[in-house]
Design a protein around this motif. Structure first.
Motif, PDB file in Angstrom:
ATOM      1  N   HIS A   7       0.855  -1.182   0.000  1.00 52.66           N
ATOM      2  CA  HIS A   7       0.000   0.000   0.000  1.00 52.66           C
ATOM      3  C   HIS A   7       0.890   1.231   0.000  1.00 52.66           C
ATOM      4  O   HIS A   7       2.088   1.142   0.252  1.00 52.66           O
ATOM      5  CB  HIS A   7      -1.018  -0.001   1.142  1.00 52.66           C
ATOM      6  N   ARG A  15      -2.271  11.450   3.552  1.00 47.10           N
ATOM      7  CA  ARG A  15      -3.418  10.634   3.144  1.00 47.10           C
ATOM      8  C   ARG A  15      -2.931   9.401   2.377  1.00 47.10           C
ATOM      9  O   ARG A  15      -1.766   9.337   1.980  1.00 47.10           O
ATOM     10  CB  ARG A  15      -4.367  11.449   2.288  1.00 47.10           C
ATOM     11  N   ASN A  18      -3.831   7.205  -3.542  1.00 44.92           N
ATOM     12  CA  ASN A  18      -4.803   6.500  -4.381  1.00 44.92           C
ATOM     13  C   ASN A  18      -4.496   6.689  -5.866  1.00 44.92           C
ATOM     14  O   ASN A  18      -3.875   7.657  -6.261  1.00 44.92           O
ATOM     15  CB  ASN A  18      -6.229   6.955  -4.068  1.00 44.92           C
ATOM     16  N   GLU A  19      -4.935   5.721  -6.649  1.00 47.71           N
ATOM     17  CA  GLU A  19      -4.768   5.709  -8.106  1.00 47.71           C
ATOM     18  C   GLU A  19      -3.303   5.774  -8.528  1.00 47.71           C
ATOM     19  O   GLU A  19      -2.958   6.429  -9.515  1.00 47.71           O
ATOM     20  CB  GLU A  19      -5.589   6.819  -8.755  1.00 47.71           C
ATOM     21  N   THR A  40      -3.651   1.437  -7.068  1.00 47.35           N
ATOM     22  CA  THR A  40      -4.142   1.508  -5.697  1.00 47.35           C
ATOM     23  C   THR A  40      -5.558   2.074  -5.656  1.00 47.35           C
ATOM     24  O   THR A  40      -5.949   2.884  -6.483  1.00 47.35           O
ATOM     25  CB  THR A  40      -3.223   2.362  -4.808  1.00 47.35           C
ATOM     26  N   ASN A  41      -6.297   1.651  -4.654  1.00 43.30           N
ATOM     27  CA  ASN A  41      -7.669   2.120  -4.462  1.00 43.30           C
ATOM     28  C   ASN A  41      -7.683   3.381  -3.584  1.00 43.30           C
ATOM     29  O   ASN A  41      -6.618   3.940  -3.277  1.00 43.30           O
ATOM     30  CB  ASN A  41      -8.550   1.002  -3.890  1.00 43.30           C
ATOM     31  N   ASP A  42      -8.856   3.807  -3.155  1.00 42.78           N
ATOM     32  CA  ASP A  42      -8.983   5.035  -2.356  1.00 42.78           C
ATOM     33  C   ASP A  42      -8.273   4.951  -1.005  1.00 42.78           C
ATOM     34  O   ASP A  42      -7.960   5.981  -0.410  1.00 42.78           O
ATOM     35  CB  ASP A  42     -10.454   5.385  -2.128  1.00 42.78           C
ATOM     36  N   ASP A  43      -8.012   3.744  -0.535  1.00 41.85           N
ATOM     37  CA  ASP A  43      -7.313   3.550   0.727  1.00 41.85           C
ATOM     38  C   ASP A  43      -5.806   3.396   0.521  1.00 41.85           C
ATOM     39  O   ASP A  43      -5.076   3.114   1.464  1.00 41.85           O
ATOM     40  CB  ASP A  43      -7.885   2.317   1.440  1.00 41.85           C
ATOM     41  N   GLY A  44      -5.328   3.542  -0.717  1.00 39.41           N
ATOM     42  CA  GLY A  44      -3.913   3.392  -1.022  1.00 39.41           C
ATOM     43  C   GLY A  44      -3.457   1.949  -1.105  1.00 39.41           C
ATOM     44  O   GLY A  44      -2.270   1.670  -1.189  1.00 39.41           O
ATOM     45  N   ASP A  47      -6.674  -3.958  -4.408  1.00 39.91           N
ATOM     46  CA  ASP A  47      -7.899  -4.681  -4.070  1.00 39.91           C
ATOM     47  C   ASP A  47      -7.668  -6.154  -3.755  1.00 39.91           C
ATOM     48  O   ASP A  47      -8.506  -6.793  -3.124  1.00 39.91           O
ATOM     49  CB  ASP A  47      -8.920  -4.537  -5.188  1.00 39.91           C
ATOM     50  N   TYR A  70       1.480  10.194 -10.169  1.00 39.65           N
ATOM     51  CA  TYR A  70       0.528  10.456  -9.094  1.00 39.65           C
ATOM     52  C   TYR A  70       0.573  11.924  -8.678  1.00 39.65           C
ATOM     53  O   TYR A  70      -0.465  12.597  -8.613  1.00 39.65           O
ATOM     54  CB  TYR A  70       0.832   9.534  -7.905  1.00 39.65           C
TER      55      TYR A  70
END
Length: 117
Positions: A7, A15, A18-19, A40-44, A47, A70
């Motif tokens: 992650h 934060r 993400n992405e 990465t998803n919204d939580d870093g 999935d 990023y």
């Protein structure tokens, strides 16, 4: 069977990252084989594990994080070339039954990693 997760935490903005595109490579001698590309998803986090099952074997691997893309997408002004455009983490997996967690803490000018749990 063991598995590999990762992650990203954005220390510059406090934060999750993400992405962020991440490429996973297996290193054999001088050969570098792309195993997986994920984002990465919204939580870093990813999935699902980036390596698991029969593909999770002892060896040398690289995680390549596209950090510059990023930060550019966030509107951060980076010099050209960026100080940290792509962050490469090369590490070894020796225990095929373990969970390897390799997080990345980034900013435009520094990064840190460790073997997490």
């Amino acid at each position: 069977m063991g598995y590999l997760t990762t992650h990203v935490l954005d220390a510059a903005h406090g934060r999750p990252g993400n992405e962020i595109r991440i490429d996973l490579y297996r290193i054999t001698g001088q050969e570098r084989e792309l195993i997986l590309t994920t984002v990465t998803n919204d939580d870093g986090r990813c999935d699902s594990p980036v390596l698991e099952g029969d593909a999770f074997v002892a060896g040398v691997y690289e995680l390549l994080f596209h950090a510059g893309d990023y930060y550019r997408a966030l509107g951060v002004e980076l010099p050209e070339p960026a100080f940290l455009d792509q962050v490469v983490l090369r590490f070894g997996i020796s225990a095929e039954d373990d969970h390897y967690h390799v997080p990345l803490l980034i900013s435009p000018y520094s990064y840190s990693t460790y073997r997490g749990s």
